[in-house]
Design a protein around this motif. Structure first.
Motif: not given
Length: 453
Positions: A241-255
């Motif tokens: 879950i930590a990896d998945l949340k990190k990916m989502e946070e990165d995506y939200m930051k970029v977009n």
């Protein structure tokens, strides 16, 4: 008198009136057989219900749903801290969120030049230690190494078949269905040895650079398909879950995406050590303000109904054994009338009163014990016939609009505890039935008994 003498006299007295003894024993046989068979049918019904519920899901798992507000209107957040509180509850094996990203949109690629592609959507984030404790099984890999690397993926048994070949226009997927020979084609690639890249999709004008963010992933284990535990075991994927949340946070930051009110996770699962604690723990979670669902809401009413049916069936059998108890009492009373002179002689020659009482109690107990043994043997035979000729429970139920078909189970199941209980019960019935005649025998006057013809 010695114990051996008492036993010898008991057996001789029973053999003296063979037909009467046999008829009395038959009464106990019928009663014991009726009880055992009736209760075994009730046990078979309960086993059928449990099999049906097991097909629908794990009976010791509680699902938690967070809709953002409790009954009193307060905002609820299902956070890691709340999950820790639930984990600390007695008899909780594991508690983990089942997290699906709300904002992440990505594709996952594998093969040479990223030839094989799949949408990165059927992925669920869990705590790394949760899967084996929740009862998931693997066909390849091990849980010890499942999340040992960053962005590790535990893939469903047939998830690799979701990938399409981007170089083909037609027939660009492999179906995981057997052909006319029963053979299933392999997917385009080996899921465990292939390398993967997860790439977020672009989203509007604000994220032309979003595709530049990518994550190298690896499939470390393959789950065994089990629809009772969820779609993920077949076509889905699990990640830390930590990896998945990190990916989502990165995506939200970029977009440049801003999250709405943070109410935490929307779903979680709790594994309980034993089914008897499910109701208690589920109530505790509901008291925290969260909605829950478990098989307990279905299992408990069904169990209560099965217990009532078992009680009714057992009571019908007990009536037969009660009639047999009357027969034993009648047999022993008649025996006293026939052996009045013998009782008087025993008293005159110095036989203890307790020995006379013991003889009659042993005779009554022997009738109950012998009838119980034969009745149990007959019960096994009848149970075998019912099961052999294909009489099985196959229960179906329509629950919340969803059909559920239970696996066929034996109509009659005789556990060892039922055998022991039936044997003890029939013996006790014999002893209790002989208590009155035995007391009557010891109260007979010796002189009156000797004078009697």
């Amino acid at each position: 008198m010695k114990t051996s003498d008492l036993i010898t006299m008991c057996l001789r007295n029973l053999a003296r009136r063979k037909v009467r003894t046999l008829l009395t024993v038959i009464g106990v046989v019928v009663g014991t057989c009726a009880i055992v068979v009736m209760i075994s049918i009730g046990i078979g019904m309960k086993a059928s219900q449990d099999a049906m519920l097991a097909e629908m899901g794990d009976l010791t798992v509680i699902e938690i749903y967070n809709y953002g507000s409790s009954k009193d209107g307060k905002l609820l957040a299902l956070t890691d801290e709340v999950m820790s509180q639930i984990q600390a509850m007695p008899n909780v094996v594991v508690a983990t969120p089942f997290y699906q990203p709300n904002y992440l949109q990505a594709n996952i690629y594998t093969g040479r030049n990223d030839r094989y592609q799949n949408y990165f959507y059927n992925v669920v984030g869990v705590y790394p230690e949760a899967l084996p404790l929740l009862g998931y099984e693997l066909i390849e890999g091990s849980f010890e190494d499942a999340f040992s690397e960053p962005y590790s993926i535990v893939m469903g048994q047939y998830a690799a078949y979701n990938f399409r070949d981007t170089k083909r226009k037609n027939n660009n997927r492999v179906d995981p269905y057997p052909d006319e020979n029963g053979n299933i084609a392999d997917p385009f690639f080996d899921p465990l040895t292939s390398k993967y890249v997860i790439q977020p999709e672009n989203q509007g004008d604000a994220a032309s650079s979003a595709r530049k963010v990518e994550y190298k992933a690896a499939v470390t284990a393959i789950l065994k398909e089990d629809w009772g535990r969820g779609y993920e075991t077949s076509r889905g994927m699990f990640m830390n879950i930590a990896d998945l949340k990190k990916m989502e946070e990165d995506y939200m930051k970029v977009n440049k995406i801003k999250a709405s009110d943070d109410t935490g996770y929307t779903q979680a699962k709790v594994k309980v050590s034993d089914i008897q604690y499910v109701g208690e723990i589920e109530q505790a979670i509901q008291d925290m303000g969260f909605e829950t669902y478990s098989m307990e809401t279905i299992r408990k009413p069904m169990e209560e109904q099965a217990n009532k049916q078992q009680m009714i069936l057992g009571s019908l059998g007990a009536i037969s054994l009660f009639v047999a108890a009357i027969g034993i009492t009648n047999t022993m009373v008649m025996s006293i009338y026939e052996r009045t002179r013998e009782i008087g002689i025993m008293k005159v020659v110095g036989c203890f009163v307790r020995d006379i009482r013991t003889i009659f109690l042993m005779e009554a107990g022997a009738i109950g014990f012998l009838g119980g043994v034969i009745g149990i043997a007959l019960s096994y035979f009848l149970s075998f016939l019912m099961n052999y000729f294909g009489l099985s429970f196959s229960m179906s139920s329509d629950i919340y609009g969803m059909g559920a078909q239970g696996a066929g189970t034996a109509v009659s199941i005789i556990p060892l505890w039922l055998v022991g209980a039936a044997l003890v019960f029939s013996t006790c019935v014999g002893l209790l039935s002989g208590f009155y005649p035995a007391n009557r025998a010891v109260k007979i006057s010796a002189l009156t008994a000797i004078k009697q013809d």
